[in-house]
Structures are given as C-alpha cells and as structure tokens.
Design a protein around this motif. Structure first.
Motif, PDB file in Angstrom:
ATOM      1  N   ILE A  86      73.917  21.405 131.272  1.00 11.12           N
ATOM      2  CA  ILE A  86      73.301  20.122 131.610  1.00 11.12           C
ATOM      3  C   ILE A  86      71.950  19.982 130.927  1.00 11.12           C
ATOM      4  O   ILE A  86      71.161  20.918 130.879  1.00 11.12           O
ATOM      5  CB  ILE A  86      73.168  19.983 133.136  1.00 11.12           C
ATOM      6  N   GLU A  87      71.716  18.793 130.413  1.00  8.49           N
ATOM      7  CA  GLU A  87      70.486  18.472 129.681  1.00  8.49           C
ATOM      8  C   GLU A  87      69.992  17.117 130.169  1.00  8.49           C
ATOM      9  O   GLU A  87      70.763  16.321 130.707  1.00  8.49           O
ATOM     10  CB  GLU A  87      70.818  18.416 128.181  1.00  8.49           C
ATOM     11  N   GLY A  88      68.731  16.830 129.979  1.00 14.84           N
ATOM     12  CA  GLY A  88      68.183  15.500 130.255  1.00 14.84           C
ATOM     13  C   GLY A  88      68.358  15.061 131.698  1.00 14.84           C
ATOM     14  O   GLY A  88      68.850  13.971 131.956  1.00 14.84           O
ATOM     15  N   ASP A  89      67.976  15.906 132.640  1.00 16.53           N
ATOM     16  CA  ASP A  89      68.070  15.572 134.064  1.00 16.53           C
ATOM     17  C   ASP A  89      69.486  15.170 134.465  1.00 16.53           C
ATOM     18  O   ASP A  89      69.684  14.271 135.278  1.00 16.53           O
ATOM     19  CB  ASP A  89      67.080  14.477 134.439  1.00 16.53           C
ATOM     20  N   SER A 118      69.663   9.611 125.605  1.00 18.34           N
ATOM     21  CA  SER A 118      69.421   9.870 124.195  1.00 18.34           C
ATOM     22  C   SER A 118      69.068  11.350 124.062  1.00 18.34           C
ATOM     23  O   SER A 118      68.166  11.835 124.737  1.00 18.34           O
ATOM     24  CB  SER A 118      68.277   8.991 123.704  1.00 18.34           C
ATOM     25  N   HIS A 119      69.786  12.065 123.217  1.00 20.19           N
ATOM     26  CA  HIS A 119      69.513  13.495 123.019  1.00 20.19           C
ATOM     27  C   HIS A 119      69.200  13.754 121.553  1.00 20.19           C
ATOM     28  O   HIS A 119      70.040  13.557 120.679  1.00 20.19           O
ATOM     29  CB  HIS A 119      70.702  14.353 123.446  1.00 20.19           C
ATOM     30  N   GLN A 120      67.984  14.195 121.304  1.00 23.98           N
ATOM     31  CA  GLN A 120      67.540  14.532 119.955  1.00 23.98           C
ATOM     32  C   GLN A 120      67.854  15.998 119.694  1.00 23.98           C
ATOM     33  O   GLN A 120      67.402  16.861 120.431  1.00 23.98           O
ATOM     34  CB  GLN A 120      66.035  14.289 119.810  1.00 23.98           C
ATOM     35  N   MET A 141      74.672   7.185 116.586  1.00 23.01           N
ATOM     36  CA  MET A 141      74.255   8.439 115.975  1.00 23.01           C
ATOM     37  C   MET A 141      73.119   8.115 115.024  1.00 23.01           C
ATOM     38  O   MET A 141      73.237   7.187 114.209  1.00 23.01           O
ATOM     39  CB  MET A 141      75.400   9.069 115.172  1.00 23.01           C
ATOM     40  N   ILE A 142      72.052   8.847 115.153  1.00 20.15           N
ATOM     41  CA  ILE A 142      70.937   8.714 114.217  1.00 20.15           C
ATOM     42  C   ILE A 142      70.869  10.040 113.472  1.00 20.15           C
ATOM     43  O   ILE A 142      70.652  11.090 114.078  1.00 20.15           O
ATOM     44  CB  ILE A 142      69.618   8.404 114.948  1.00 20.15           C
ATOM     45  N   HIS A 164      69.207  15.047 114.218  1.00 20.32           N
ATOM     46  CA  HIS A 164      70.213  14.046 114.565  1.00 20.32           C
ATOM     47  C   HIS A 164      70.122  13.759 116.061  1.00 20.32           C
ATOM     48  O   HIS A 164      69.701  14.594 116.842  1.00 20.32           O
ATOM     49  CB  HIS A 164      71.622  14.481 114.148  1.00 20.32           C
ATOM     50  N   CYS A 165      70.516  12.546 116.416  1.00 18.31           N
ATOM     51  CA  CYS A 165      70.352  12.079 117.792  1.00 18.31           C
ATOM     52  C   CYS A 165      71.647  11.434 118.271  1.00 18.31           C
ATOM     53  O   CYS A 165      72.250  10.628 117.558  1.00 18.31           O
ATOM     54  CB  CYS A 165      69.201  11.073 117.853  1.00 18.31           C
ATOM     55  N   TYR A 166      72.072  11.818 119.475  1.00 23.83           N
ATOM     56  CA  TYR A 166      73.231  11.202 120.133  1.00 23.83           C
ATOM     57  C   TYR A 166      72.662  10.239 121.172  1.00 23.83           C
ATOM     58  O   TYR A 166      71.861  10.644 122.012  1.00 23.83           O
ATOM     59  CB  TYR A 166      74.079  12.238 120.861  1.00 23.83           C
ATOM     60  N   LYS A 167      73.083   8.993 121.141  1.00 23.50           N
ATOM     61  CA  LYS A 167      72.491   7.995 122.022  1.00 23.50           C
ATOM     62  C   LYS A 167      73.573   7.090 122.612  1.00 23.50           C
ATOM     63  O   LYS A 167      74.361   6.502 121.877  1.00 23.50           O
ATOM     64  CB  LYS A 167      71.486   7.160 121.226  1.00 23.50           C
ATOM     65  N   ASN A 168      73.613   6.992 123.951  1.00 22.84           N
ATOM     66  CA  ASN A 168      74.540   6.068 124.609  1.00 22.84           C
ATOM     67  C   ASN A 168      73.871   4.707 124.642  1.00 22.84           C
ATOM     68  O   ASN A 168      72.843   4.524 125.289  1.00 22.84           O
ATOM     69  CB  ASN A 168      74.871   6.544 126.025  1.00 22.84           C
TER      70      ASN A 168
END
Length: 184
Positions: A86-89, A118-120, A141-142, A164-168
C-alpha cells in the motif's frame, strides 16, 4: 493470505548476506534508514512501493525479488489471497501476481489507483522496460515530459529509466497490469 512482510524481510536479509553487506551499508546504498531496514528484515514493517524501489535500485535487484518464493510448475494466483503493498495513504494498492523470476526476467503486478491518486515513480536502472495494460477506468501516464491518456483496453510500453507517473484522472477506480521486463 500470503504474509509478504515476512517474505520481503527474509529476502532482504538473504540478499544482504549474499552481498556481504551490513545494514549500515545497505542504508547508504538505498537511502532507507538502518532502523527501517531492520524492521523490514524482521517482518515488522509493511514497506511502501517507494521504499521497496529504493532498496531494489540500491541493491541492483528486481522490485519483486523481495516477494519471490520457490517456483512451482503451475501457479494459480487469486486476488483475494494477495496482501497488497500500500502506498499513498491506501490510494494505491500493488498486488504482486508473479514476482521476478531470473529465468523469465519479468514480473507482473495488478495496480489499483483510487480517484485522484497520483504516484510518481523515480527512474529505474537502465535495462528495465515497463508495460501497462489498463483493465478498468482511465489514467494518465506521464513519462518524462510527455503525457499519455489511457482508458480500458489501452496499453503503453516505455523505458523505465526516466521518471514516470501513474495518475487516475477519473472519478472511479483505475486498475492496470504492470509488467516489468529486465532485459539487461
């Protein structure tokens, strides 16, 4: 349910001993504190995705090396039996489906992002390629300075040696398969 904290700890201890490294040296190589590394080795900590990537990069092993178990001829993985990382609360959940296997040189994860998550991800080592296949929702995706909007059924492949960044970007859960291929 698999106790990945125990498996991660056992494998961290194993790679550290194989490389003849002290906890102090691993802390220097990874940027993760000695105290946190000791907790992880004892199975007393549920490390975040970011922490595991720091350790994997610093020790020059695959991300899922830490989740490896003995290989069987047939492996059936059920979602309900995987304890996520688990990441980002809790807004990002990573389900290790098939940890890294040195013969196959890839690993597969199912990743869920809650709305707005958003996960960087920092750059990985050279020789790592990622494949993303969207199973549900919409995401962005960034990769470096470029943005790619993806929806159900879309896929993208990229060299993971740059940020790279995964973003909903939707109001519903986004879920995707992440295949990481180590070609070097």
């Amino acid at each position: 349910m698999k106790d990945f904290n125990f498996i991660i700890g056992k494998n961290l201890n194993s790679i550290r001993k194989q490389k003849n490294l002290s906890l102090d040296k691993v802390a220097l190589l990874t940027g993760v504190s000695k105290a946190m590394l000791a907790q992880i080795e004892r199975g007393n900590s549920n490390p975040t995705v970011t922490t595991l990537w720091k350790i994997a990069t610093g020790l020059n092993v695959s991300f899922s090396y830490f989740m490896e178990e003995k290989s069987h001829e047939v492996t059936c993985v059920t979602h309900d039996n995987i304890k996520p990382i688990i990441e980002g609360d809790g807004k990002m959940r990573v389900y290790p489906l098939f940890p890294y296997d040195s013969k196959r040189r890839f690993e597969i994860f199912n990743i869920e992002l809650e709305p707005g998550c958003s996960h960087q991800s920092p750059p990985h080592n050279d020789g790592i390629e990622e494949y993303i296949i969207v199973n549900k929702g919409e995401m962005e995706m960034i990769i470096g300075d470029d943005k790619y909007k993806l929806k159900y059924g879309d896929a993208i492949r990229y060299m993971a040696n740059k940020a790279h960044c995964y973003k909903n970007i939707s109001n519903t859960l986004a879920s995707f398969q992440n295949i990481i291929y180590y070609f070097k």
